[in-house]
Design an enzyme around this catalytic site. Sequence first.
Site, PDB file in Angstrom:
ATOM      1  N   ASP A   1       0.851  -1.140  -0.131  1.00  0.00           N
ATOM      2  CA  ASP A   1      -0.150  -0.155   0.016  1.00  0.00           C
ATOM      3  C   ASP A   1       0.844   1.340  -0.133  1.00  0.00           C
ATOM      4  O   ASP A   1       2.150   1.135   0.353  1.00  0.00           O
ATOM      5  CB  ASP A   1      -0.987  -0.004   1.127  1.00  0.00           C
ATOM      6  CG  ASP A   1      -1.815   0.945   1.331  1.00  0.00           C
ATOM      7  OD1 ASP A   1      -2.344   1.540   0.661  1.00  0.00           O
ATOM      8  OD2 ASP A   1      -1.627   1.633   2.573  1.00  0.00           O
ATOM      9  N   LEU A   2       0.374   2.381  -0.382  1.00  0.00           N
ATOM     10  CA  LEU A   2       1.059   3.599  -0.436  1.00  0.00           C
ATOM     11  C   LEU A   2       1.379   4.420   0.908  1.00  0.00           C
ATOM     12  O   LEU A   2       2.038   4.294   1.639  1.00  0.00           O
ATOM     13  CB  LEU A   2       0.913   4.385  -1.592  1.00  0.00           C
ATOM     14  CG  LEU A   2       1.922   5.840  -1.744  1.00  0.00           C
ATOM     15  CD1 LEU A   2       3.193   5.358  -1.864  1.00  0.00           C
ATOM     16  CD2 LEU A   2       1.189   6.536  -2.845  1.00  0.00           C
ATOM     17  N   ASP A   3       0.101   5.056   1.124  1.00  0.00           N
ATOM     18  CA  ASP A   3      -0.288   6.107   2.280  1.00  0.00           C
ATOM     19  C   ASP A   3      -0.340   5.485   3.376  1.00  0.00           C
ATOM     20  O   ASP A   3      -1.062   4.502   3.622  1.00  0.00           O
ATOM     21  CB  ASP A   3      -1.649   6.823   1.849  1.00  0.00           C
ATOM     22  CG  ASP A   3      -1.617   7.656   0.822  1.00  0.00           C
ATOM     23  OD1 ASP A   3      -0.522   8.143   0.392  1.00  0.00           O
ATOM     24  OD2 ASP A   3      -2.641   7.976   0.420  1.00  0.00           O
TER      25      ASP A   3
ATOM     26  N   THR B   1       1.395  10.234   4.195  1.00  0.00           N
ATOM     27  CA  THR B   1       0.514  11.359   3.458  1.00  0.00           C
ATOM     28  C   THR B   1      -0.620  11.560   4.270  1.00  0.00           C
ATOM     29  O   THR B   1      -1.400  12.513   4.039  1.00  0.00           O
ATOM     30  CB  THR B   1       0.341  10.939   2.016  1.00  0.00           C
ATOM     31  OG1 THR B   1       0.010   9.803   1.808  1.00  0.00           O
ATOM     32  CG2 THR B   1       1.683  11.293   1.106  1.00  0.00           C
TER      33      THR B   1
ATOM     34  N   LYS C   1      -8.439   6.702   6.237  1.00  0.00           N
ATOM     35  CA  LYS C   1      -7.201   6.023   5.632  1.00  0.00           C
ATOM     36  C   LYS C   1      -7.904   4.878   4.676  1.00  0.00           C
ATOM     37  O   LYS C   1      -8.525   4.040   5.102  1.00  0.00           O
ATOM     38  CB  LYS C   1      -6.491   5.552   6.793  1.00  0.00           C
ATOM     39  CG  LYS C   1      -5.670   6.459   7.369  1.00  0.00           C
ATOM     40  CD  LYS C   1      -4.693   5.910   8.520  1.00  0.00           C
ATOM     41  CE  LYS C   1      -3.783   7.220   8.899  1.00  0.00           C
ATOM     42  NZ  LYS C   1      -2.944   6.642  10.250  1.00  0.00           N
TER      43      LYS C   1
ATOM     44  N   ARG D   1     -11.276   9.097  -2.657  1.00  0.00           N
ATOM     45  CA  ARG D   1     -11.508  10.365  -2.577  1.00  0.00           C
ATOM     46  C   ARG D   1     -13.012  10.908  -2.508  1.00  0.00           C
ATOM     47  O   ARG D   1     -13.577  11.612  -1.596  1.00  0.00           O
ATOM     48  CB  ARG D   1     -10.847  11.166  -3.608  1.00  0.00           C
ATOM     49  CG  ARG D   1     -10.617  12.715  -3.362  1.00  0.00           C
ATOM     50  CD  ARG D   1      -9.913  13.295  -4.628  1.00  0.00           C
ATOM     51  NE  ARG D   1      -8.690  12.586  -5.136  1.00  0.00           N
ATOM     52  CZ  ARG D   1      -8.354  12.715  -6.280  1.00  0.00           C
ATOM     53  NH1 ARG D   1      -8.958  13.824  -7.262  1.00  0.00           N
ATOM     54  NH2 ARG D   1      -7.329  12.190  -6.637  1.00  0.00           N
TER      55      ARG D   1
ATOM     56  N   SER E   1      -2.615   0.688  -4.298  1.00  0.00           N
ATOM     57  CA  SER E   1      -3.082   1.954  -3.697  1.00  0.00           C
ATOM     58  C   SER E   1      -4.483   2.294  -3.905  1.00  0.00           C
ATOM     59  O   SER E   1      -4.529   2.399  -5.346  1.00  0.00           O
ATOM     60  CB  SER E   1      -1.992   3.004  -3.542  1.00  0.00           C
ATOM     61  OG  SER E   1      -2.492   4.260  -3.151  1.00  0.00           O
ATOM     62  N   ALA E   2      -5.176   3.017  -3.171  1.00  0.00           N
ATOM     63  CA  ALA E   2      -6.507   3.642  -3.559  1.00  0.00           C
ATOM     64  C   ALA E   2      -6.009   4.924  -4.147  1.00  0.00           C
ATOM     65  O   ALA E   2      -7.107   5.685  -4.834  1.00  0.00           O
ATOM     66  CB  ALA E   2      -7.226   3.666  -2.335  1.00  0.00           C
TER      67      ALA E   2
ATOM     68  N   LYS F   1      -5.194   8.095  -6.456  1.00  0.00           N
ATOM     69  CA  LYS F   1      -4.930   8.368  -7.668  1.00  0.00           C
ATOM     70  C   LYS F   1      -3.766   9.419  -7.968  1.00  0.00           C
ATOM     71  O   LYS F   1      -3.349   9.657  -9.100  1.00  0.00           O
ATOM     72  CB  LYS F   1      -6.190   9.243  -8.283  1.00  0.00           C
ATOM     73  CG  LYS F   1      -7.643   8.571  -8.258  1.00  0.00           C
ATOM     74  CD  LYS F   1      -8.683   9.199  -8.756  1.00  0.00           C
ATOM     75  CE  LYS F   1      -9.804   8.117  -9.233  1.00  0.00           C
ATOM     76  NZ  LYS F   1     -10.960   8.886  -9.701  1.00  0.00           N
ATOM     77  N   ASN F   2      -3.100   9.595  -6.898  1.00  0.00           N
ATOM     78  CA  ASN F   2      -1.868  10.554  -7.031  1.00  0.00           C
ATOM     79  C   ASN F   2      -0.559   9.539  -6.470  1.00  0.00           C
ATOM     80  O   ASN F   2       0.413  10.131  -6.332  1.00  0.00           O
ATOM     81  CB  ASN F   2      -1.885  11.693  -5.762  1.00  0.00           C
ATOM     82  CG  ASN F   2      -3.110  12.507  -6.260  1.00  0.00           C
ATOM     83  OD1 ASN F   2      -3.051  13.148  -7.358  1.00  0.00           O
ATOM     84  ND2 ASN F   2      -3.925  12.896  -5.220  1.00  0.00           N
TER      85      ASN F   2
ATOM     86  N   LYS G   1     -11.079  -0.607  -1.600  1.00  0.00           N
ATOM     87  CA  LYS G   1     -10.916  -1.664  -0.358  1.00  0.00           C
ATOM     88  C   LYS G   1     -12.123  -1.317   0.318  1.00  0.00           C
ATOM     89  O   LYS G   1     -12.442  -0.178   0.479  1.00  0.00           O
ATOM     90  CB  LYS G   1      -9.641  -1.110   0.066  1.00  0.00           C
ATOM     91  CG  LYS G   1      -8.324  -1.279  -0.709  1.00  0.00           C
ATOM     92  CD  LYS G   1      -7.128  -0.606  -0.115  1.00  0.00           C
ATOM     93  CE  LYS G   1      -5.913  -0.358  -0.987  1.00  0.00           C
ATOM     94  NZ  LYS G   1      -4.869   0.376  -0.262  1.00  0.00           N
TER      95      LYS G   1
ATOM     96  N   GLU H   1      -0.030  -3.478   4.676  1.00  0.00           N
ATOM     97  CA  GLU H   1      -1.255  -2.386   4.825  1.00  0.00           C
ATOM     98  C   GLU H   1      -1.342  -1.666   6.000  1.00  0.00           C
ATOM     99  O   GLU H   1      -1.067  -2.308   7.098  1.00  0.00           O
ATOM    100  CB  GLU H   1      -2.692  -3.256   4.297  1.00  0.00           C
ATOM    101  CG  GLU H   1      -3.158  -2.737   3.199  1.00  0.00           C
ATOM    102  CD  GLU H   1      -3.888  -1.458   2.781  1.00  0.00           C
ATOM    103  OE1 GLU H   1      -4.144  -1.148   1.784  1.00  0.00           O
ATOM    104  OE2 GLU H   1      -3.966  -0.808   4.032  1.00  0.00           O
ATOM    105  N   ASP H   2      -1.742  -0.486   6.068  1.00  0.00           N
ATOM    106  CA  ASP H   2      -1.877   0.118   7.194  1.00  0.00           C
ATOM    107  C   ASP H   2      -3.517   0.207   7.352  1.00  0.00           C
ATOM    108  O   ASP H   2      -3.755   0.669   8.709  1.00  0.00           O
ATOM    109  CB  ASP H   2      -1.287   1.734   7.181  1.00  0.00           C
ATOM    110  CG  ASP H   2      -2.220   2.450   6.457  1.00  0.00           C
ATOM    111  OD1 ASP H   2      -2.465   2.300   5.166  1.00  0.00           O
ATOM    112  OD2 ASP H   2      -2.357   3.760   6.781  1.00  0.00           O
TER     113      ASP H   2
HETATM  114  P1  B16 Z   1      -6.195  10.420  -3.634  1.00  0.00           P
HETATM  115  P2  B16 Z   1      -3.745   4.176   0.100  1.00  0.00           P
HETATM  116  C1  B16 Z   1      -5.418   6.195   0.171  1.00  0.00           C
HETATM  117  O1  B16 Z   1      -4.125   5.729  -0.372  1.00  0.00           O
HETATM  118  C2  B16 Z   1      -5.259   6.904   1.358  1.00  0.00           C
HETATM  119  O2  B16 Z   1      -5.202   6.373   2.325  1.00  0.00           O
HETATM  120  C3  B16 Z   1      -6.818   7.927   1.474  1.00  0.00           C
HETATM  121  O3  B16 Z   1      -6.649   8.718   2.652  1.00  0.00           O
HETATM  122  C4  B16 Z   1      -6.960   8.525   0.432  1.00  0.00           C
HETATM  123  O4  B16 Z   1      -8.522   9.064   0.275  1.00  0.00           O
HETATM  124  C5  B16 Z   1      -7.271   7.681  -0.815  1.00  0.00           C
HETATM  125  O5  B16 Z   1      -5.692   6.829  -1.136  1.00  0.00           O
HETATM  126  C6  B16 Z   1      -7.390   8.267  -2.181  1.00  0.00           C
HETATM  127  O6  B16 Z   1      -6.295   9.390  -2.428  1.00  0.00           O
HETATM  128  O7  B16 Z   1      -7.261  11.401  -3.076  1.00  0.00           O
HETATM  129  O8  B16 Z   1      -5.113  10.818  -3.628  1.00  0.00           O
HETATM  130  O9  B16 Z   1      -6.723   9.729  -4.695  1.00  0.00           O
HETATM  131  O10 B16 Z   1      -3.555   4.272   1.551  1.00  0.00           O
HETATM  132  O11 B16 Z   1      -4.620   3.290  -0.461  1.00  0.00           O
HETATM  133  O12 B16 Z   1      -2.326   4.245  -0.257  1.00  0.00           O
HETATM  134 MG    MG Z   2      -2.736   3.156   3.327  1.00  0.00          MG
END
Ligand code: B16
Ligand code: MG
Length: 217
Positions: A8-10, A16, A44, A48, A113-114, A116-117, A144, A168-169
């Site tokens: 996973d990323l964030d 982040t 988390k 979005r 990761s969820a 989009k960035n 997820k 995963e966190d």
């Molecule tokens: P974005 P992960 C998730 O990333 C974040 O944990 C979550 O807080 C965020 O809303 C989601 O990505 C969407 O992010 O706005 O950048 O598309 O933990 O799945 O890496």
């Molecule tokens: Mg995460």
Amino acid sequence: MKKGFIFDLDGVIVDTAKYHFLAWKKLANGLGIDFTEEENEQLKGVSRVRSLQKILTWGNKSLSSEEFTDLMAKKNDDYLSYIDTMDESEVLPDVHKVLDILKRHKQPVALGSASKNAKPILEKVNLLQDFNAIVDGNDVSRAKPDPEVFVTASRLLGVDPKACIVFEDSVAGVEAANIAGMVSIGIGSEKVLGHADYVFKDFTQISEDFLNQLINE
Ligand code: B16
Ligand code: MG
């Protein structure tokens, strides 16, 4: 059996969540809604769109679809201004160590990761080239705990889902890995991630012996 490692990323590779918090707080406060760190915790791993829906529910507010789209874009612009300040120093402790060990053992590694960035973030922290496959919020339609993001990553790696290991966190992310029949490794608190196969506070607690065990079992 050939193994695959999915990160996973964030909250796993970088923190982040603190930037999401600042951007969501600005948006919520602008609508007259209070927004706390505890509420941010609940976002988390959440997409979005779903995050904004939850904030509106907490604040008992509704928006037209144009306002909704407009606010999502503003939140993301704010978030990206924080991302822009990131560099390698924001990679969480011992993530490089674990990636290096897996590379040395020639293990395929993917991002799931969820966000989009995800790609711009990996680029900022200079890790883009360290992943054999990247699956992010742009590639999947189901969030997820649906396992789509991890199953897609396993397919891109050419590894059976049951031979994949996920770091995963988030509660929903651990659940997604479990549903996919993958080995789930929670990064964070045992209290929150007790449904994972293993839980470590962070990567400093993960040894080469443990990784070897995962590779060879
Ligand atoms: P974005 P992960 C998730 O990333 C974040 O944990 C979550 O807080 C965020 O809303 C989601 O990505 C969407 O992010 O706005 O950048 O598309 O933990 O799945 O890496
Ligand atoms: Mg995460």
